[in-house]
Design an enzyme around this catalytic site. Structure first.
Site, PDB file in Angstrom:
ATOM      1  N   GLU A 120      -7.171   2.758  12.189  1.00 40.64           N
ATOM      2  CA  GLU A 120      -8.131   3.781  12.608  1.00 40.64           C
ATOM      3  C   GLU A 120      -9.222   3.976  11.559  1.00 40.64           C
ATOM      4  OE1 GLU A 120      -5.953   7.305  13.421  1.00 40.64           O
ATOM      5  OE2 GLU A 120      -4.862   6.463  15.133  1.00 40.64           O
ATOM      6  N   GLU A 214       2.502 -15.094  -2.725  1.00 39.51           N
ATOM      7  CA  GLU A 214       2.927 -14.833  -4.107  1.00 39.51           C
ATOM      8  C   GLU A 214       3.645 -16.045  -4.692  1.00 39.51           C
ATOM      9  OE1 GLU A 214       4.991 -11.091  -4.637  1.00 39.51           O
ATOM     10  OE2 GLU A 214       3.901 -10.157  -2.977  1.00 39.51           O
TER      11      GLU A 214
END
Length: 332
Positions: A120, A214
């Site tokens: 949002e 990672e």
């Protein structure tokens, strides 16, 4: 209203910044990744390491076109006590990304309700689930695939699953993106899964991106943080090639991020230290027996010189989609 820096600190994302960079080195890792069709070849950093003119920064800016804050955007750093925010480290990393035109990957928020709130606030942001031990087809990765499917079925703004395991830097306007899952990819030399491509397919078959977020490969080391023997060094090289090749073989893997790039900055030696496991004493004295610690996990050594792991990543990128899963030697 939240500032742009605050958004970067709380949202897991890839940000494309507006900068025109210098001509690319055609042998650099980021250039080769772009040429192989990948959006980026990145690394993790910490803000104290960003010393202008240092060897660290010179390598960062010449080899990588995506940055992940190793700690600076984590909740306990951004908001150490409730209502008190500190973006000092975050701002420094954001400034570095803007200066070089690098992608910025936000790391990390909690899920899953935060997905909707984040969407949002920043609807152009791509949002990822980033997790470990999903780089192989196992109970956890299969369960995560079901979680992702459930979220998508409910209309959740999920774009990518991260596994923690163009030939120029970008120059267009700010673009904040995600829709993926992250594969962390913290591997042990000789134990890297051979079915990474199949694990990626669990998510990419659902239309989710599968960045490798990672990557590092730790191996047993001696007291000088050097490989314990030639065998483990060879296994590590093979594992880096296998890992990068898995990304190259999946169209929905946008890129690979190495978790730091030089051994002195790695988290591994501080966690996987050698330990005293036995003491045997006689009248002439005591013999202390230690288990081997782990380290030497990255692409550059303690003097910030490229290692064989650097060159094998470079070779995998040159081989591109034809790299396969087995390293057959560096082509000179």
């Amino acid at each position: 209203m939240l500032s742009s820096t605050t958004l970067l600190a709380i949202l897991s994302a890839l940000a494309l910044t507006s900068v025109q960079a210098a001509p690319a080195d055609k042998n650099s890792l980021d250039y080769l990744a772009n040429k192989a069709g990948k959006r980026y070849l990145g690394t993790a950093v910490q803000s104290p390491q960003l010393v202008p003119g240092s060897q660290y920064v010179q390598i960062l800016e010449s080899q990588f076109d995506a940055i992940t804050p190793e700690n600076e955007m984590k909740w306990e750093v951004v908001e150490p006590t409730e209502g008190n925010f500190d973006f000092t480290g975050t701002d420094k990393i954001v400034a570095e990304a803007k200066k070089t035109g690098s992608l910025l990957r936000g790391h990390n928020i909690c899920w899953d309700s935060q997905l909707r709130y984040a969407h949002e606030v920043a609807p152009k942001m791509k949002l990822c689930i980033n997790d470990y031990n999903i780089e192989t087809v196992n109970a956890k990765s299969q369960a995560m695939a079901k979680v992702a499917a459930g979220l998508l079925a409910k209309g959740a703004p999920l774009h990518c699953i991260g596994m923690f395991k163009n030939a120029k830097r970008r120059s267009s306007g700010l673009l904040i993106r995600t829709a993926s899952s992250g594969l962390e990819s913290h591997f042990i030399g000789g134990s890297t899964p051979k079915d990474i491509p199949a694990a990626m397919n669990l998510f990419s078959d659902q239309g989710l991106e599968v960045p490798m977020t990672e990557l590092d490969v730790r191996i047993p080391v001696n007291g000088n943080d050097m490989p314990a023997n030639a065998t483990v060094a060879k296994e590590q090289v093979d594992d880096y090639y296998t890992s990068v090749s898995a990304c190259l073989g999946n169209d929905l893997c946008p890129g690979v991020s190495i978790w730091q790039f030089a051994d002195p900055t790695s988290w591994i030696p501080g966690v996987f230290k050698g330990k005293l496991i036995a003491v045997s004493c006689t009248f002439s004295g005591c013999l202390l027996q230690y288990c081997v610690g782990y380290g030497a996990a990255l692409l550059y050594d303690a003097q910030y010189q490229p290692k064989s792991t650097y060159y094998v990543v470079q070779q995998a990128l040159k081989d591109g989609k034809n790299s396969g899963s087995k390293f057959h030697g560096i082509k000179l």
